[in-house]
Motif scaffolding. Structure first.
Motif, PDB file in Angstrom:
ATOM      1  N   VAL A   1       0.936  -1.118   0.020  1.00  0.00           N
ATOM      2  CA  VAL A   1      -0.081   0.042   0.127  1.00  0.00           C
ATOM      3  C   VAL A   1       1.035   1.230   0.006  1.00  0.00           C
ATOM      4  O   VAL A   1       1.825   1.175   0.763  1.00  0.00           O
ATOM      5  CB  VAL A   1      -1.258   0.126   1.199  1.00  0.00           C
ATOM      6  CG1 VAL A   1      -1.594   1.343   1.430  1.00  0.00           C
ATOM      7  CG2 VAL A   1      -1.957  -1.241   1.005  1.00  0.00           C
ATOM      8  N   ASP A   2       0.613   2.229  -0.914  1.00  0.00           N
ATOM      9  CA  ASP A   2       1.195   3.493  -1.182  1.00  0.00           C
ATOM     10  C   ASP A   2       2.867   3.186  -1.186  1.00  0.00           C
ATOM     11  O   ASP A   2       3.581   4.056  -0.689  1.00  0.00           O
ATOM     12  CB  ASP A   2       0.900   4.322  -0.029  1.00  0.00           C
ATOM     13  CG  ASP A   2       1.395   5.789  -0.236  1.00  0.00           C
ATOM     14  OD1 ASP A   2       1.184   6.269  -1.253  1.00  0.00           O
ATOM     15  OD2 ASP A   2       1.699   6.267   1.045  1.00  0.00           O
ATOM     16  N   SER A   3       3.457   2.285  -2.165  1.00  0.00           N
ATOM     17  CA  SER A   3       4.617   2.056  -2.423  1.00  0.00           C
ATOM     18  C   SER A   3       5.192   3.207  -3.107  1.00  0.00           C
ATOM     19  O   SER A   3       6.424   3.604  -2.704  1.00  0.00           O
ATOM     20  CB  SER A   3       4.738   0.895  -3.031  1.00  0.00           C
ATOM     21  OG  SER A   3       4.223   0.852  -4.417  1.00  0.00           O
ATOM     22  N   THR A   4       4.474   3.830  -3.797  1.00  0.00           N
ATOM     23  CA  THR A   4       5.212   5.169  -4.440  1.00  0.00           C
ATOM     24  C   THR A   4       5.593   6.333  -3.337  1.00  0.00           C
ATOM     25  O   THR A   4       6.752   6.700  -3.426  1.00  0.00           O
ATOM     26  CB  THR A   4       4.164   5.570  -5.537  1.00  0.00           C
ATOM     27  OG1 THR A   4       3.980   4.666  -6.506  1.00  0.00           O
ATOM     28  CG2 THR A   4       4.826   6.664  -6.256  1.00  0.00           C
ATOM     29  N   GLY A   5       4.499   6.340  -2.622  1.00  0.00           N
ATOM     30  CA  GLY A   5       4.687   7.420  -1.528  1.00  0.00           C
ATOM     31  C   GLY A   5       5.990   7.011  -0.465  1.00  0.00           C
ATOM     32  O   GLY A   5       6.690   7.887   0.089  1.00  0.00           O
TER      33      GLY A   5
END
Length: 198
Positions: free
Chosen positions: A172-176
């Motif tokens: 979850v939210d790996s880019t962030g």
């Protein structure tokens, strides 16, 4: 032979001395020259907590990386492990991705050579991390050396008949997370994630 004469005293103690010593360390390991590895080790040990560089132009990473190589060449594997662990931490603090990959490769090589219980598994994982980093930044020669070192160990997830099961997951939210932590730390978390689901 000329450079190694009289315990490497032919090499001038100037701005090029430390980079010369670390490069000679790699050559010594390549030649499996244990006696000279011990000499170089003693010469480099006082610089264990430093970064090897040639002025502001070239960075060779943590001196402890080379101490690990020399200790390993001399058959002092426990000492080598201590130096590689320090070099990895040191290079990570400097965020020197190429030297992190090189240190992981050398650390893996030492573990696979020492071959104590648990060394193979740890060595293969270290090789996987080195390969991932080398591939990510285009270090083709290092990537090939890692593949040659670890060989089939990198493919141990395959079943006896060669069957491989693929599972797609998402963090979850790996880019962030990557933006916040940076590429290197995010890759380490990804490897932990992968180890858990395997």
């Amino acid at each position: 032979e000329h450079l190694a004469a009289d315990d490497f005293k032919a090499i001038s103690r100037n701005a090029t001395w430390l980079p010369s010593m670390v490069l000679l360390s790699e050559l010594c390991a390549y030649l499996s020259d244990a006696p000279r590895a011990r000499v170089l080790y003693k010469l480099l040990l006082p610089y264990a907590l430093r970064n090897a560089s040639l002025d502001v132009y070239v960075c060779y990473g943590a001196v402890s990386h080379y101490l690990g190589i020399l200790a390993s060449t001399a058959g002092e594997f426990d000492t080598a492990e201590s130096h590689f662990a320090h070099a990895l931490e040191f290079n990570q603090r400097m965020a020197t991705r190429p030297w992190i990959a090189h240190t992981r490769f050398q650390y893996a090589a030492m573990l696979l050579t020492r071959n104590r219980p648990g060394d193979r598994e740890k060595g293969i994982e270290m090789a996987r991390l080195a390969l991932s980093a080398a591939d990510a930044i285009g270090m083709k020669i290092l990537a090939n050396r890692v593949r040659e070192l670890a060989g089939a160990g990198l493919d141990e997830q395959a079943g006896p008949d060669g069957t491989v099961t693929i599972l797609f997951t998402d963090i979850v939210d790996s880019t962030g997370m990557t933006e916040k932590l940076g590429d290197l730390r995010a890759q380490e978390i990804l490897h932990v994630h992968n180890a858990i689901i395997r």
